[in-house]
Write an enzyme that holds these catalytic residues in place. Structure first.
Site, PDB file in Angstrom:
ATOM      1  N   LYS A  19     -19.058  24.426  -0.315  1.00 21.54           N
ATOM      2  CA  LYS A  19     -17.965  25.550   0.120  1.00 21.54           C
ATOM      3  C   LYS A  19     -17.753  26.248  -1.573  1.00 21.54           C
ATOM      4  CE  LYS A  19     -16.189  23.499   4.118  1.00 21.54           C
ATOM      5  NZ  LYS A  19     -16.693  24.179   5.273  1.00 21.54           N
ATOM      6  N   ASP A  30     -14.873  12.864  -0.205  1.00 18.44           N
ATOM      7  CA  ASP A  30     -15.512  13.961   0.598  1.00 18.44           C
ATOM      8  C   ASP A  30     -14.507  15.146   0.396  1.00 18.44           C
ATOM      9  OD1 ASP A  30     -16.826  15.165   3.781  1.00 18.44           O
ATOM     10  OD2 ASP A  30     -16.514  16.044   1.666  1.00 18.44           O
ATOM     11  N   TYR A  69     -14.462  14.944   9.422  1.00 13.99           N
ATOM     12  CA  TYR A  69     -15.855  15.529   9.530  1.00 13.99           C
ATOM     13  C   TYR A  69     -16.443  15.554   8.352  1.00 13.99           C
ATOM     14  CZ  TYR A  69     -19.581  18.752  10.867  1.00 13.99           C
ATOM     15  OH  TYR A  69     -20.733  19.407  10.951  1.00 13.99           O
TER      16      TYR A  69
HETATM   17  P1  KE4 Z   1     -21.765  21.744   5.709  1.00 14.03           P
HETATM   18  O1  KE4 Z   1     -23.101  20.946   6.055  1.00 14.03           O
HETATM   19  O2  KE4 Z   1     -21.429  22.476   6.591  1.00 14.03           O
HETATM   20  O3  KE4 Z   1     -21.958  22.728   4.373  1.00 14.03           O
HETATM   21  O4  KE4 Z   1     -20.636  20.703   5.096  1.00 14.03           O
HETATM   22  C1  KE4 Z   1     -20.312  19.728   5.932  1.00 14.03           C
HETATM   23  C2  KE4 Z   1     -18.842  19.232   5.688  1.00 14.03           C
HETATM   24  C3  KE4 Z   1     -18.765  18.042   5.060  1.00 14.03           C
HETATM   25  N1  KE4 Z   1     -17.320  17.924   4.528  1.00 14.03           N
HETATM   26  C4  KE4 Z   1     -16.315  18.291   4.932  1.00 14.03           C
HETATM   27  C5  KE4 Z   1     -14.934  17.960   4.509  1.00 14.03           C
HETATM   28  C6  KE4 Z   1     -16.604  19.538   5.652  1.00 14.03           C
HETATM   29  O5  KE4 Z   1     -15.296  20.401   6.050  1.00 14.03           O
HETATM   30  C7  KE4 Z   1     -17.575  20.021   6.101  1.00 14.03           C
HETATM   31  C8  KE4 Z   1     -17.897  21.328   6.764  1.00 14.03           C
HETATM   32  N2  KE4 Z   1     -16.824  22.030   7.157  1.00 14.03           N
HETATM   33  C9  KE4 Z   1     -16.721  22.832   8.524  1.00 14.03           C
HETATM   34  C10 KE4 Z   1     -15.409  23.440   8.941  1.00 14.03           C
HETATM   35  N3  KE4 Z   1     -14.564  22.490   9.217  1.00 14.03           N
HETATM   36  C11 KE4 Z   1     -17.880  23.816   8.562  1.00 14.03           C
HETATM   37  C12 KE4 Z   1     -18.044  24.832   9.657  1.00 14.03           C
HETATM   38  C13 KE4 Z   1     -18.997  24.764  10.467  1.00 14.03           C
HETATM   39  O6  KE4 Z   1     -19.417  23.537  10.600  1.00 14.03           O
HETATM   40  O7  KE4 Z   1     -19.417  25.980  11.048  1.00 14.03           O
END
Ligand code: KE4
Length: 464
Positions: free
Chosen positions: A302, A274, A151
């Site tokens: 994060k 990523d 993701y």
């Molecule tokens: P955000 O747009 O949510 O800040 O980041 C996206 C993203 C991009 N790349 C990786 C490897 C990520 O894990 C994420 C976001 N992670 C999720 C949890 N697995 C966010 C939690 C959520 O969607 O509420």
């Protein structure tokens, strides 16, 4: 002794959930928070400190979500809180440059040699979306390779066979993404170099980039293949002699991530790591440090924001200088480099740099203890469970395993995971509410939390 825990009281959380459903679809601002994958109503958090969160009904939990990774120093870590308070007194945002952006950038490049230049954005999604646009501009090509179960945020082209919430809800992608866009993304099995080689062979001049979670967190935790096995033998023979000699001299045969790096060089595509989740998590320099990676572009999020909204995309200067105002690739953001977020990031990364050895040895030992302890309790209770862990990110899969890719992870008994999750929640342990997510801990977790978690699991495995 009864293993039945009296379900905690969630009266106020229930009322808050109903109120929230008036304003937000599913009552949430991010789908995974709705607890749909594990059942039951989600507790609403009122406050948190150290390793603990307290919900609206006053129930206290050991927290293994940690805001999905950022809270590596524990909740309300005083130096971070004070930094945000100090910055806030000077106003929250200016829409103009501040010294704090370069103050954080200096710390990032010290941890990430691959990042020669960068740009701040406000989420991981913005970071990966921008990195993809840059890769397409730099190569003049359209196709992107991603991996099933990974993701990278919710930009249209990356919601193809994605992990995290998309995998949690068992949907192949998302409505609203035109096939013209989804069709530009090739999703391949993770940890299978032959599949990548075949994709490049089929589209030798059309692939702009590979984007990968170097350690997958969004299918649950899945580490990369290291060492032998990986490359199809015939591929090794076709590698350019110099590259192969140099490559085998550095990383040894068929190392998955090094294989991706080699293939992208061979076919003129960009290699995007990523590290939104793994950055500063598995090492100060993330997976790039752990596995000696040299990507063209890196995305971060994060931890780099210390819990405030920060994303980063960065890498080789020749690519980054293609961004406006220097070059033809447009990207922008009202709150990019926000001074409060910069202050939180500086305090967080600065602390990690100053206490690197202590921090990473501590969270490695704590994570190993809780991961092994719970796994042993499952074994004693004859519960079918396997697990993957890298540093202080891990997942227990309710399947015999091994879990080397999303297909393996998807064999997990998600209903059993849901029962376990609820049984642990009722015993004061808050795990990520999905089988396809990673758990995290930080420096505030210690022996007391480890023992309490193992004890809760012992009861939960018997009760679930
Ligand atoms: P955000 O747009 O949510 O800040 O980041 C996206 C993203 C991009 N790349 C990786 C490897 C990520 O894990 C994420 C976001 N992670 C999720 C949890 N697995 C966010 C939690 C959520 O969607 O509420």
């Amino acid at each position: 002794m009864s293993t039945k825990a009296a379900p905690l009281v969630h009266t106020r959380s229930h009322a808050l959930q109903q109120r929230a459903e008036r304003y937000f679809p599913g009552g949430v601002n991010s789908p995974v928070r709705a607890f749909r994958a594990v059942g039951g109503a989600p507790p609403f958090v009122e406050r948190a400190e150290g390793a603990y969160v307290v919900d609206a009904d006053g129930n206290r939990y050991i927290d293994y979500v940690g805001s999905w990774g950022p809270m590596i120093l524990g909740h309300a870590f005083p130096p971070v809180v004070e930094a945000i308070e100090r910055a806030a007194r000077n106003s929250a945002s200016f829409g103009a440059s501040t010294a704090s952006e370069a103050d954080l950038a200096e710390r990032i490049v010290a941890c990430y040699p691959a990042i020669e230049k960068m740009r701040f954005v406000s989420s991981g999604t913005e970071a990966t979306m921008s990195a993809i646009r840059l890769a397409r501009a730099a190569t003049g090509r359209k196709i992107i390779i991603k991996f099933e179960g990974c993701y990278h945020g919710h930009a249209d082209g990356l919601l193809v066979k994605a992990g995290s919430g998309v995998a949690t809800f068992g949907i192949p992608g998302s409505a609203g993404v035109p096939e013209e866009i989804a069709g530009l993304t090739i999703a391949l099995p993770y940890n299978d170099l032959g599949a990548v080689e075949a994709a490049f062979a089929a589209h030798p001049d059309a692939i702009a980039a590979i984007i990968v979670e170097p350690i997958v967190g969004n299918a649950g935790c899945i580490p990369p293949h290291l060492g032998p096995a990986g490359f199809a033998p015939e591929l090794v023979d076709r590698m350019h002699r110099q590259q192969r000699k140099a490559w085998e001299a550095t990383v040894g045969p068929a190392d998955y991530l090094a294989g991706l790096r080699l293939l992208t060089r061979q076919y003129g595509a960009l290699f995007i790591c990523d590290e939104v989740m793994t950055g500063f998590r598995v090492a100060l320099g993330g997976a790039c440090e752990l596995y000696s990676l040299d990507p063209d572009l890196v995305t971060l999020g994060k931890i780099v924001g210390g819990g405030l909204p920060v994303g980063v995309f960065g890498g080789k200067q020749k690519y980054m200088d293609m961004l406006a105002p220097l070059g033809p690739v447009y990207q922008a953001g009202t709150l990019s480099g926000n001074p409060l977020a910069m202050a939180a990031g500086i305090a967080t990364i600065g602390y990690l740099q100053e206490h690197k050895t202590e921090v990473y040895s501590r969270i490695e030992a704590t994570a190993r203890a809780v991961f092994d302890g719970v796994s042993q309790e499952a074994q004693k209770a004859n519960v079918v469970l396997c697990g993957n862990r890298v540093g202080a990110m891990w997942t227990w899969f309710f399947t015999g395993g091994p879990v080397r890719n999303y297909e393996d992870a998807a064999k997990s008994d998600t209903a059993a995971f849901g029962r376990f999750h609820r049984a642990m929640l009722d015993r004061g342990v808050w795990l990520p509410p999905s089988q396809f997510e990673a758990a995290f801990l930080g420096t505030a977790h210690g022996e007391a939390e480890v023992q309490a978690t193992i004890e809760a699991a012992k009861e939960a495995f018997r009760a679930a």
